[in-house]
Design a protein around this motif. Structure first.
Motif, short mmCIF file in Angstrom:
data_model
loop_
_atom_site.label_atom_id
_atom_site.label_comp_id
_atom_site.label_asym_id
_atom_site.label_seq_id
_atom_site.Cartn_x
_atom_site.Cartn_y
_atom_site.Cartn_z
N VAL A 65 -7.64 3.85 -8.06
CA VAL A 65 -7.21 3.21 -6.45
C VAL A 65 -9.10 2.39 -6.10
N ARG B 31 0.69 -1.14 -0.10
CA ARG B 31 0.05 -0.06 0.42
C ARG B 31 0.84 1.16 -0.12
N LEU C 46 -5.89 -1.73 -6.13
CA LEU C 46 -5.21 -1.32 -6.96
C LEU C 46 -5.38 -1.32 -8.71
N TRP D 149 2.34 6.18 -7.37
CA TRP D 149 1.66 6.88 -7.76
C TRP D 149 1.16 7.76 -9.15
N TRP E 48 -7.37 2.77 -0.64
CA TRP E 48 -6.19 2.07 -1.24
C TRP E 48 -6.17 0.71 -0.02
N GLU E 49 -6.84 0.50 -0.47
CA GLU E 49 -7.10 -0.96 -0.47
C GLU E 49 -6.72 -1.84 -1.56
N ILE F 96 1.29 4.22 -2.88
CA ILE F 96 1.01 5.71 -2.99
C ILE F 96 2.27 6.34 -3.12
#
Length: 261
Positions: free
Chosen positions: A175, A149, A182, A156, A179-180, A153
Motif C-alpha cells: 500500500v 480504493r 497500490l 487486499w 491507500w492512495e 481494501i
C-alpha cells in the motif's frame, strides 16, 4: 517512457494478465455492456484502452460498430487478427489516451478491467477520463470498471504465487500512502522443462527471473470518480459492485460506474 508504453512489457506480461478465465468471460462482459448501455445493432462503441481486443471483438460480434484505441501497436495487431478470425469489422487507432480526441461521438465508451489509474500524475489520469467522456454523445453511456480504493481494501493480499503461461509468477503488493496507491511487483520465473512435461516434482522453476516488473496503480474512491463524471458532462453517474448492477458495498466484486450524458 511510462512502463505501459513499452511493447516489451506487454509481449511478456499479456499472457500472464489475460489468462483463459479472462478470455472466457469476454462474451458475457460484452453482452452486459450492450444491455447496460441499451445499444442496438450498429451503435458506435469506443473501447478506450482496448489492448488485445478481448472485449472489442466480442462487441463487434454482437453487431456493434466498434473502435478500439490503444497505445501499443502489437496489441492492436493482435486485436485485428482476432477480429479477422471472427469475421467482424473492427476500427483500431494507435494513440495515447492522454492526447486522444475522438473522430466522432460514440453511443457508448468503455474502459474496463482495471485499465485506469497508472499515469504519473492525477492530472494525467483525469485528462484520460475527460477525453473518454468527451467522446460520448448526449444521451450516450460511459462504463468504467477498475480497482477502486474500496475494492483494493476489500481484497487486499500481500501477494501470491501461481503458474501460468510457462512461468512461476510471484507477486508482492504494498500500500502506498493512505491507500492512495497500490504498488505491485510481478516476478516471472521460467518453469523447468520437467515441470512443463508434467513431472511429479512440484514448483520446479529456474532460479533466475526473466522479468521483474514493479508498477503503481493510483486508487481512487468510487465517489471521486463518480463526481468527476458529473463534472465532465454526465447528467447521471451510478456506482455498482458488478456488471449486474449489484450494490457497491462490502460484497462488491469490482467497481463499475455507469455514466449517462
Amino acid at each position: 517512457m511510462d512502463w505501459f508504453e513499452s511493447e516489451k512489457f506487454w509481449t511478456q506480461y499479456a499472457p500472464i494478465m489475460f489468462d483463459d478465465a479472462r478470455w472466457a468471460e469476454a462474451p458475457a462482459v460484452a453482452q452486459y455492456v450492450k444491455s447496460l448501455a441499451g445499444l442496438s445493432e450498429g451503435a458506435r462503441v469506443l473501447d478506450a484502452g482496448c489492448g488485445l481486443g478481448r472485449i472489442s471483438v466480442e462487441l463487434a460480434v454482437l453487431g456493434l460498430d466498434v473502435t478500439g484505441v490503444d497505445i501499443i501497436q502489437s496489441e492492436l495487431d493482435a486485436a485485428r487478427e482476432s477480429a479477422e478470425a471472427e469475421g467482424v469489422p473492427l476500427k483500431l487507432i494507435n494513440q495515447d489516451l492522454r492526447s486522444f480526441h475522438a473522430p466522432v461521438q460514440f453511443d457508448c465508451a468503455i474502459n474496463l478491467y482495471t485499465s485506469f489509474g497508472y499515469c504519473a500524475t492525477i492530472e494525467e489520469d483525469m485528462l484520460i477520463l475527460r477525453n473518454i467522456s468527451d467522446s460520448v454523445r448526449t444521451g450516450g453511456t460511459l462504463i468504467l470498471e477498475c480497482t477502486s480504493r474500496e475494492t483494493a481494501i476489500l481484497y487486499w493480499t500481500p501477494g501470491e504465487e501461481f503458474e501460468r503461461a510457462g512461468y512461476k509468477v510471484v507477486t508482492h503488493f504494498e500500500v502506498i500512502g493512505a491507500w492512495e496507491g497500490l504498488k505491485s511487483q510481478w516476478t516471472l520465473y521460467p518453469l523447468s522443462e520437467s515441470s512443463l512435461r508434467g513431472a511429479d516434482a512440484t514448483n520446479q522453476f529456474m532460479s533466475q527471473p526473466v522479468m521483474d516488473h514493479t508498477f503503481i496503480q493510483r486508487l481512487y474512491p468510487a465517489s471521486f470518480l463518480r463526481d468527476k463524471l458529473i463534472e465532465f458532462g454526465f447528467s447521471k453517474a451510478e456506482v455498482f459492485g458488478d456488471y449486474d448492477k449489484s450494490p457497491y458495498n462490502e460484497k462488491a466484486r469490482t467497481m463499475v460506474i455507469i455514466g449517462t450524458k
